[in-house]
Design a protein around this motif. Sequence first.
Motif, PDB file in Angstrom:
ATOM      1  N   CYS A 299      -1.407  17.346   7.739  1.00  0.00           N
ATOM      2  CA  CYS A 299       0.087  18.000   7.572  1.00  0.00           C
ATOM      3  C   CYS A 299       0.635  16.837   6.782  1.00  0.00           C
ATOM      4  O   CYS A 299       0.086  15.899   6.049  1.00  0.00           O
ATOM      5  N   LYS A 300       1.842  17.332   6.396  1.00  0.00           N
ATOM      6  CA  LYS A 300       2.706  16.793   5.194  1.00  0.00           C
ATOM      7  C   LYS A 300       2.963  15.194   5.728  1.00  0.00           C
ATOM      8  O   LYS A 300       2.578  14.152   4.550  1.00  0.00           O
ATOM      9  N   ALA A 301       3.096  14.782   6.766  1.00  0.00           N
ATOM     10  CA  ALA A 301       3.510  13.392   7.103  1.00  0.00           C
ATOM     11  C   ALA A 301       2.037  12.467   6.845  1.00  0.00           C
ATOM     12  O   ALA A 301       2.088  11.560   6.421  1.00  0.00           O
ATOM     13  N   CYS A 302       0.981  12.813   7.349  1.00  0.00           N
ATOM     14  CA  CYS A 302      -0.262  12.562   7.412  1.00  0.00           C
ATOM     15  C   CYS A 302      -0.654  12.254   5.731  1.00  0.00           C
ATOM     16  O   CYS A 302      -1.296  11.246   5.315  1.00  0.00           O
ATOM     17  N   TYR A 303      -0.493  13.319   5.012  1.00  0.00           N
ATOM     18  CA  TYR A 303      -0.734  13.444   3.652  1.00  0.00           C
ATOM     19  C   TYR A 303       0.038  12.319   2.934  1.00  0.00           C
ATOM     20  O   TYR A 303      -0.657  11.703   2.044  1.00  0.00           O
ATOM     21  N   HIS A 304       1.500  12.125   3.223  1.00  0.00           N
ATOM     22  CA  HIS A 304       2.288  11.123   2.586  1.00  0.00           C
ATOM     23  C   HIS A 304       2.017   9.687   3.050  1.00  0.00           C
ATOM     24  O   HIS A 304       1.764   8.960   2.158  1.00  0.00           O
ATOM     25  N   ALA A 305       1.487   9.587   4.146  1.00  0.00           N
ATOM     26  CA  ALA A 305       1.058   8.331   4.616  1.00  0.00           C
ATOM     27  C   ALA A 305      -0.221   8.018   4.172  1.00  0.00           C
ATOM     28  O   ALA A 305      -0.416   6.734   3.590  1.00  0.00           O
ATOM     29  N   ALA A 306      -1.132   8.635   3.896  1.00  0.00           N
ATOM     30  CA  ALA A 306      -2.434   8.262   3.033  1.00  0.00           C
ATOM     31  C   ALA A 306      -2.107   7.955   1.710  1.00  0.00           C
ATOM     32  O   ALA A 306      -2.554   7.233   0.970  1.00  0.00           O
ATOM     33  N   ALA A 307      -1.176   8.723   1.041  1.00  0.00           N
ATOM     34  CA  ALA A 307      -0.807   8.666  -0.510  1.00  0.00           C
ATOM     35  C   ALA A 307      -0.185   7.052  -0.511  1.00  0.00           C
ATOM     36  O   ALA A 307      -0.611   6.592  -1.518  1.00  0.00           O
ATOM     37  N   GLU A 308       0.745   6.915   0.237  1.00  0.00           N
ATOM     38  CA  GLU A 308       1.375   5.730   0.193  1.00  0.00           C
ATOM     39  C   GLU A 308       0.453   4.476   0.714  1.00  0.00           C
ATOM     40  O   GLU A 308       0.517   3.381  -0.071  1.00  0.00           O
ATOM     41  N   GLU A 309      -0.525   4.558   1.412  1.00  0.00           N
ATOM     42  CA  GLU A 309      -1.734   3.685   1.736  1.00  0.00           C
ATOM     43  C   GLU A 309      -2.387   3.375   0.449  1.00  0.00           C
ATOM     44  O   GLU A 309      -2.542   2.263   0.208  1.00  0.00           O
ATOM     45  N   LYS A 310      -2.955   4.627  -0.012  1.00  0.00           N
ATOM     46  CA  LYS A 310      -3.573   4.292  -1.491  1.00  0.00           C
ATOM     47  C   LYS A 310      -2.865   3.673  -2.562  1.00  0.00           C
ATOM     48  O   LYS A 310      -3.382   2.747  -3.287  1.00  0.00           O
ATOM     49  N   ALA A 311      -1.463   4.038  -2.684  1.00  0.00           N
ATOM     50  CA  ALA A 311      -0.789   3.468  -3.680  1.00  0.00           C
ATOM     51  C   ALA A 311      -0.665   1.864  -3.469  1.00  0.00           C
ATOM     52  O   ALA A 311      -0.598   1.082  -4.422  1.00  0.00           O
ATOM     53  N   GLN A 312      -0.424   1.478  -2.058  1.00  0.00           N
ATOM     54  CA  GLN A 312      -0.296   0.109  -1.931  1.00  0.00           C
ATOM     55  C   GLN A 312      -1.720  -0.564  -2.282  1.00  0.00           C
ATOM     56  O   GLN A 312      -1.566  -1.947  -2.677  1.00  0.00           O
ATOM     57  N   HIS A 313      -2.639  -0.079  -1.988  1.00  0.00           N
ATOM     58  CA  HIS A 313      -4.094  -0.523  -2.307  1.00  0.00           C
ATOM     59  C   HIS A 313      -4.103  -0.852  -3.844  1.00  0.00           C
ATOM     60  O   HIS A 313      -4.801  -1.894  -4.242  1.00  0.00           O
ATOM     61  N   VAL A 314      -3.974   0.234  -4.403  1.00  0.00           N
ATOM     62  CA  VAL A 314      -4.059   0.147  -6.057  1.00  0.00           C
ATOM     63  C   VAL A 314      -3.101  -0.885  -6.425  1.00  0.00           C
ATOM     64  O   VAL A 314      -3.568  -1.712  -7.373  1.00  0.00           O
ATOM     65  N   TYR A 315      -1.811  -1.033  -5.979  1.00  0.00           N
ATOM     66  CA  TYR A 315      -0.913  -2.078  -6.511  1.00  0.00           C
ATOM     67  C   TYR A 315      -1.420  -3.321  -6.143  1.00  0.00           C
ATOM     68  O   TYR A 315      -1.226  -4.343  -6.887  1.00  0.00           O
ATOM     69  N   ALA A 316      -2.247  -3.472  -4.995  1.00  0.00           N
ATOM     70  CA  ALA A 316      -2.497  -5.095  -4.654  1.00  0.00           C
ATOM     71  C   ALA A 316      -3.888  -5.261  -5.414  1.00  0.00           C
ATOM     72  O   ALA A 316      -4.022  -6.325  -5.760  1.00  0.00           O
ATOM     73  N   GLU A 317      -4.609  -4.168  -5.806  1.00  0.00           N
ATOM     74  CA  GLU A 317      -5.682  -4.562  -6.535  1.00  0.00           C
ATOM     75  C   GLU A 317      -5.158  -4.950  -7.965  1.00  0.00           C
ATOM     76  O   GLU A 317      -5.683  -5.933  -8.881  1.00  0.00           O
ATOM     77  N   GLN A 318      -4.180  -4.284  -8.447  1.00  0.00           N
ATOM     78  CA  GLN A 318      -3.572  -4.674  -9.716  1.00  0.00           C
ATOM     79  C   GLN A 318      -3.013  -5.924  -9.993  1.00  0.00           C
ATOM     80  O   GLN A 318      -3.196  -6.870 -10.985  1.00  0.00           O
TER      81      GLN A 318
END
Length: 157
Positions: free
Chosen positions: A22-41
């Motif tokens: 669903c839209k909510a789960c899709y955006h939650a997963a995208a946000e989690e991935k973005a935070q992970h990438v940001y932390a790695e950077q």
Amino acid sequence: MAKCPSCGKKLGLFDDYEGGVCKACYHAAAEEKAQHVYAEQNQRDADIDAVTLTTETYPEGLKITKRIEVVTAECAFGMNIFKDLFAGVRDIVGGRSEAVQKTLRDSRRVALYELKREAYEVGANAVVGVDLDYVELVAAGNMVLLVASGTAVRIEE
């Protein structure tokens, strides 16, 4: 009717996002991935900043465990027409040109950061024998080329 595999919400005809969620789960997963990438950077930036630079070939107090390779960083900086104009006036009447000094200072900072990044990329945690060479490129429209070089090494922490 299909259900979201993450939260179990019923999905309508147009509610199915990439991966069948669903839209909510899709955006939650995208946000989690973005935070992970940001932390790695952020961690990568911290690791690059931690690379030690020294002009000494055999730095006192640091034990070199491995010499890796020569690393270089080249940075070309242009002087805009107003900086050139005021630098020309300073050349005639004397005095310091703050604009030119700032450009040289900025080019040094960028070149040294790039040198640290190059060292990090080859697995080094220090660069010894750092040398800075400035070249004026008049044919290219009053540009300054700064070349930073040194030997990438591993030192004991």
